[in-house]
Design a protein around this motif. Structure first.
Motif, PDB file in Angstrom:
ATOM      1  N   GLY A   1       2.243 -15.759  -1.060  1.00 44.26           N
ATOM      2  CA  GLY A   1       3.000 -16.995  -0.848  1.00 44.26           C
ATOM      3  C   GLY A   1       3.844 -16.867   0.415  1.00 44.26           C
ATOM      4  N   LYS A   2       5.134 -17.162   0.298  1.00 46.63           N
ATOM      5  CA  LYS A   2       6.037 -17.049   1.448  1.00 46.63           C
ATOM      6  C   LYS A   2       6.543 -15.629   1.643  1.00 46.63           C
ATOM      7  N   TYR A   3       6.356 -14.788   0.640  1.00 44.46           N
ATOM      8  CA  TYR A   3       6.805 -13.395   0.704  1.00 44.46           C
ATOM      9  C   TYR A   3       5.826 -12.586   1.538  1.00 44.46           C
ATOM     10  N   LYS A   4       6.345 -11.739   2.418  1.00 50.84           N
ATOM     11  CA  LYS A   4       5.502 -10.886   3.253  1.00 50.84           C
ATOM     12  C   LYS A   4       6.062  -9.472   3.198  1.00 50.84           C
ATOM     13  N   ASP A   5       5.189  -8.488   3.056  1.00 51.73           N
ATOM     14  CA  ASP A   5       5.645  -7.106   2.961  1.00 51.73           C
ATOM     15  C   ASP A   5       4.708  -6.200   3.738  1.00 51.73           C
ATOM     16  N   GLU A   6       5.200  -5.010   4.019  1.00 51.55           N
ATOM     17  CA  GLU A   6       4.428  -3.986   4.699  1.00 51.55           C
ATOM     18  C   GLU A   6       4.527  -2.732   3.836  1.00 51.55           C
ATOM     19  N   VAL A   7       3.369  -2.189   3.438  1.00 53.65           N
ATOM     20  CA  VAL A   7       3.347  -1.079   2.492  1.00 53.65           C
ATOM     21  C   VAL A   7       2.476   0.046   3.038  1.00 53.65           C
ATOM     22  N   LEU A   8       2.903   1.265   2.820  1.00 54.92           N
ATOM     23  CA  LEU A   8       2.116   2.441   3.182  1.00 54.92           C
ATOM     24  C   LEU A   8       1.259   2.809   1.973  1.00 54.92           C
ATOM     25  N   TRP A   9      -0.055   2.837   2.164  1.00 57.61           N
ATOM     26  CA  TRP A   9      -1.015   3.081   1.092  1.00 57.61           C
ATOM     27  C   TRP A   9      -1.725   4.409   1.326  1.00 57.61           C
ATOM     28  N   ASP A  10      -2.010   5.115   0.248  1.00 58.80           N
ATOM     29  CA  ASP A  10      -2.870   6.291   0.316  1.00 58.80           C
ATOM     30  C   ASP A  10      -4.315   5.790   0.323  1.00 58.80           C
ATOM     31  N   VAL A  11      -5.169   6.372   1.155  1.00 59.90           N
ATOM     32  CA  VAL A  11      -6.564   5.938   1.286  1.00 59.90           C
ATOM     33  C   VAL A  11      -7.446   6.821   0.406  1.00 59.90           C
ATOM     34  N   VAL A  12      -8.195   6.177  -0.519  1.00 60.32           N
ATOM     35  CA  VAL A  12      -9.069   6.906  -1.440  1.00 60.32           C
ATOM     36  C   VAL A  12     -10.389   6.151  -1.623  1.00 60.32           C
ATOM     37  N   PRO A  13     -11.477   6.881  -1.905  1.00 60.47           N
ATOM     38  CA  PRO A  13     -12.746   6.207  -2.197  1.00 60.47           C
ATOM     39  C   PRO A  13     -12.702   5.653  -3.621  1.00 60.47           C
ATOM     40  N   MET A  14     -12.749   4.333  -3.752  1.00 60.03           N
ATOM     41  CA  MET A  14     -12.757   3.712  -5.081  1.00 60.03           C
ATOM     42  C   MET A  14     -13.521   2.410  -5.013  1.00 60.03           C
ATOM     43  N   GLU A  15     -14.097   2.017  -6.133  1.00 59.80           N
ATOM     44  CA  GLU A  15     -14.919   0.816  -6.186  1.00 59.80           C
ATOM     45  C   GLU A  15     -14.350  -0.259  -7.114  1.00 59.80           C
ATOM     46  N   ALA A  16     -13.437   0.088  -7.994  1.00 63.36           N
ATOM     47  CA  ALA A  16     -12.945  -0.854  -8.999  1.00 63.36           C
ATOM     48  C   ALA A  16     -12.157  -2.000  -8.380  1.00 63.36           C
ATOM     49  N   THR A  17     -11.429  -1.729  -7.330  1.00 60.11           N
ATOM     50  CA  THR A  17     -10.602  -2.722  -6.656  1.00 60.11           C
ATOM     51  C   THR A  17     -10.414  -2.268  -5.220  1.00 60.11           C
ATOM     52  N   HIS A  18      -9.859  -3.127  -4.404  1.00 58.87           N
ATOM     53  CA  HIS A  18      -9.678  -2.747  -3.003  1.00 58.87           C
ATOM     54  C   HIS A  18      -8.276  -2.224  -2.707  1.00 58.87           C
TER      55      HIS A  18
END
Length: 76
Positions: free
Chosen positions: A53-70
């Motif tokens: 929506g109007k909310y915007k964020d910046e997040v640091l994500w760990d990168v992993v091989p997965m298929e269930a979700t992105h």
């Protein structure tokens, strides 16, 4: 009692498809709950900006091989 996820993770596939630049993880670790077959070495991170929506964020994500979700959000 399961407290849920406390790690933000993004799939390797999404990072590659979007051409997002990764950085080396400051503290690499092994993750087992994502795969019953083997431990996954988490050694990359990606900074992703996203709106809800109007909310915007910046997040640091760990990168992993997965298929269930992105992307998978951990607890605040």
């Amino acid at each position: 009692m399961n407290g849920g996820s406390s790690t933000n993770v993004a799939s390797t596939r999404v990072v590659e498809k979007l051409g997002l630049p990764t950085i080396s993880h400051v503290k690499p670790y092994k993750l087992q709950w994502l795969s019953k077959e083997r431990e996954i070495m988490v050694n990359k991170q990606v900074l992703i900006t996203f709106p809800i929506g109007k909310y915007k964020d910046e997040v640091l994500w760990d990168v992993v091989p997965m298929e269930a979700t992105h992307i998978l959000l951990g607890r605040p």
